[in-house]
Design an enzyme around this catalytic site. Structure first.
Site, PDB file in Angstrom:
ATOM      1  CE  LYS A 264      46.954  56.615  22.440  1.00 45.02           C
ATOM      2  NZ  LYS A 264      47.376  57.983  22.139  1.00 45.02           N
TER       3      LYS A 264
ATOM      4  CD  GLU B 107      43.263  49.721  22.579  1.00 41.80           C
ATOM      5  OE1 GLU B 107      44.318  49.726  21.939  1.00 41.80           O
ATOM      6  OE2 GLU B 107      43.206  49.975  23.801  1.00 41.80           O
TER       7      GLU B 107
ATOM      8  CG  HIS C 159      40.486  58.263  30.269  1.00 45.78           C
ATOM      9  ND1 HIS C 159      40.382  56.925  30.570  1.00 45.78           N
ATOM     10  CD2 HIS C 159      39.280  58.640  29.791  1.00 45.78           C
ATOM     11  CE1 HIS C 159      39.167  56.502  30.264  1.00 45.78           C
ATOM     12  NE2 HIS C 159      38.475  57.526  29.808  1.00 45.78           N
TER      13      HIS C 159
ATOM     14  NE  ARG D 235      54.555  62.646  25.853  1.00 44.98           N
ATOM     15  CZ  ARG D 235      53.967  62.276  26.986  1.00 44.98           C
ATOM     16  NH1 ARG D 235      54.669  62.295  28.100  1.00 44.98           N
ATOM     17  NH2 ARG D 235      52.711  61.887  27.011  1.00 44.98           N
TER      18      ARG D 235
END
Length: 654
Positions: free
Chosen positions: A116, A200, A235, A292
């Site tokens: 990421k 973040e 999440h 994917r």
């Protein structure tokens, strides 16, 4: 086109790929672990190869075993599904070295998006909007805490190599940061073999909107519109829909173009998903790209009329994309609900065991079920506890919601806990129905979604009593069971427990009819039991239900709700007294990660006591009341069985 492909996955996605391959005339090879020897995907495939013991690291994640299976069966290509090795750079490279086509993006694209942190840098260079944060290599707790302080709370800690909600935590205060960081890193290391995280800014009340992209080897790249995946727990997505409600044509175009820029920046080939955070003010930020097929791809298929697995196969075989961007359009609205073996009332704790009864809505133009199991299959502790995906389509979102509510009412499971009741409340709650969406919707609507347990209708207890009586009449060689007595009526008491509610039905046998009394209510009753269906009549009111007897309990499905009743002996009086100590048991098999208190320590109700790792997630065992931990019966790294006593806990006496 390929003649034979191997599917390096299991469960519903393996079954889903087999369905398309069979339609296209392509033979399929399934792979299976010890735990999956009789699994549905094994039964459906043309061939099946054993690849190792139950733990995923020794089977579905064992690259050399899967490559060997493909060579042994002369498979020309491997479809990785999602999860497991689907975004594994080494696996993609191993396929190429073995001369086997990987049905997915090139290794360079997987590498680019695999971290990421690195993905953020690439997207920034491509001009894709990013959420402010820290994506650096210095992973010391001191540096990460400093960066979190600079970003400002709340922040989101995310595993750099992660996905599926694993290794992800929202942190609201500086005091909680280091503990949550350690938990994230442990979970990330366990699930992905990499403890690297990024930090973040947490966008308050964000929506999770993702765009489906597709590229081919001829330089064409298109997007197939967006999906809203905001409804999440831990999440992990619970409900998905397409198109995203309330998105203007202008914003849809902007997000689609940004997704294409992201895909073109890494010369993407195959199916991929560019995920964005959508802020309340309409601003959107790149979150990650999944290289994917996604779990929720069926909602895109339902609104576009396309088969994305077919597209994957054609692109992997070197064919151009079937359609250009200006030829793509969508129609209507689709919703997907993930049916899991889990208990929402216990923090969505996975449930393992045998599916003693499984009845699903019939597939049709408006309803689709992608299932990975059949009745009689086992939900094991080794893998994700998904049972099926329920997808519905209709002309409008309102009509699709109505379809979903009806389809959930027709979905019946016994033998393991399920989230069907929770999903039914979710699609019916005002916030979701009005598309007032954000990733905290479940927490925000907790009062509606997790109501106090309500007593079942009297009819549930009447049905249980009538089922027991009719079942006894059907037993051969056991004498007469219709209640006939030479000198008058016969009465008996039948006691049942449903959750925390106990009731006793007083049944009086009359001629061809019964009289049931429950509290102050009394009804005449008659009925017919045919297999698992009971047709009953209470005071002239006709009632139909499904009743499944399993493990000493009656599972009654009535009016879209499921009720599990235990039969009690009304003469059995439980012993009173005792030491007052309570042993806290392992809710499922797993590994002890951390002990959070010291023996002898006093704790408040709800305080976390230990962390158990199971099904690739961490689960906290908490204090059931205010009291003291007298002793632990486990140590860190212990592998414990379901039901093992872990803690000697003494509740505080008043």
């Amino acid at each position: 086109m390929f003649e034979k492909i191997l599917i390096a996955n299991r469960g519903e996605i393996a079954c889903r790929i087999i369905r398309t391959a069979r339609r296209m005339g392509i033979k399929t090879v399934a792979v299976f672990s010890d735990a999956d020897a009789n699994a549905r995907h094994v039964r459906l495939a043309d061939e099946a190869v054993h690849i190792g013991p139950a733990p995923a690291r020794d089977s579905y994640l064992a690259i050399e075993n899967i490559i060997a299976a493909a060579k042994r069966t002369d498979a020309q290509a491997i479809h990785p599904g999602y999860g497991f090795l689907s975004e594994n750079e080494a696996f993609c490279r191993a396929c190429a070295e073995a001369g086997i086509v990987f049905i997915g993006p090139p290794v360079e694209a997987i590498r680019a998006m695999g971290s990421k942190s690195e993905a953020k840098k690439l997207m920034e260079a491509a001009g894709v909007p990013l959420t402010p944060g820290y994506h650096g290599d210095d992973q010391s707790p001191e540096r990460l805490l400093k960066e979190a302080d600079a970003i400002g709370y709340p922040v989101l800690i995310k595993a750099a190599a992660g996905g599926g909600g694993k290794g992800m935590r929202r942190v609201d205060t500086r005091e909680d940061f280091l503990a949550e960081l350690a938990s994230c890193q442990r979970e990330a290391l366990s699930a992905f073999g990499d403890a690297h995280v990024l930090i973040e800014r947490y966008v308050v009340r964000p929506r999770h909107v993702e765009v489906q992209v597709f590229g081919d080897t001829h330089g064409t790249c298109v997007h197939l519109f967006e999906r809203d995946c905001s409804v999440q727990r831990r999440h992990q997505k619970v409900l998905e829909e397409a198109p995203a409600p309330g998105l203007t044509g202008k914003r849809r175009g902007e997000m689609g173009r940004a997704a294409l820029e992201a895909a073109r920046a890494i010369k993407y080939v195959g199916a991929g998903t560019v995920e964005f955070i959508l802020a309340p003010d309409g601003a959107f930020y790149f979150m990650e790209m999944n290289t994917r097929l996604q779990v929720e791809h069926p909602v895109t298929e339902m609104i576009t009329g396309l088969d994305l697995v077919e597209w994957q196969l054609r692109v992997a075989a070197g064919e151009p994309l079937p359609l250009k961007q200006d030829q793509l359009a969508f129609r209507g609205h689709a919703l997907e609900a993930r049916i899991y073996a889990e208990d929402p009332s216990k923090g969505f704790l996975p449930s393992i065991g045998k599916l003693l009864f499984l009845s699903m809505p019939a597939d049709g133009a408006h309803v689709r079920v992608d299932a990975g199991v059949d009745e009689g299959d086992v939900i094991s502790p080794h893998y994700d506890p998904m049972i099926a995906k329920l997808i519905v389509w209709d002309e409008t979102r309102e009509k699709a919601l109505s379809r979903m509510r009806a389809a959930l009412a027709d979905f019946q499971i016994a033998g393991v806990a399920s989230n069907i009741g929770f999903l039914s409340r979710l699609v019916a709650c005002g916030a979701f129905a009005q598309a007032n969406l954000d990733t905290a919707l479940i927490e925000r609507e907790s009062a509606v979604l997790f109501p106090p347990e309500a007593p079942p209708p009297d009819e549930v207890f009447f049905l249980a009593a009538l089922t027991q009586i009719l079942g006894e009449q059907g037993v051969k060689g056991c004498g007469r069971h219709d209640g006939w007595r030479l000198n008058g009526a016969f009465s008996r008491a039948m006691a049942f427990r449903c959750g925390e509610f106990e009731n006793t039905v007083e049944a009086t046998y009359l001629v061809e009819i019964y009289r049931f009394a429950l509290g102050k209510r009394s009804v005449s009753a008659r009925g017919r039991l045919t297999g698992k269906m009971i047709a009953a009549e209470f005071d002239g009111q006709h009632v139909q239900a499904v009743v499944v007897a399993a493990c000493g309990a009656l599972n009654i499905f009535l009016d879209g709700a499921a009720h599990k009743l235990e039969k009690l002996d009304p003469l059995d009086v439980a012993a009173e007294g005792g030491s007052g100590h309570g042993g806290l048991l392992a809710p499922m098999p797993g590994r002890i990660i951390t002990l959070l208190v010291e023996p002898g320590e006093k704790v408040e109700k709800g305080a976390p006591l230990l962390i158990l790792e199971a099904m690739k997630m961490e689960h906290k065992l908490t204090a059931p009341a205010t009291g003291a931990v007298r002793a632990f019966y486990c140590v860190i790294d212990d592998q414990v069985a379901e039901g093992a006593e872990l803690i000697d806990f003494e509740p505080e006496t008043i």
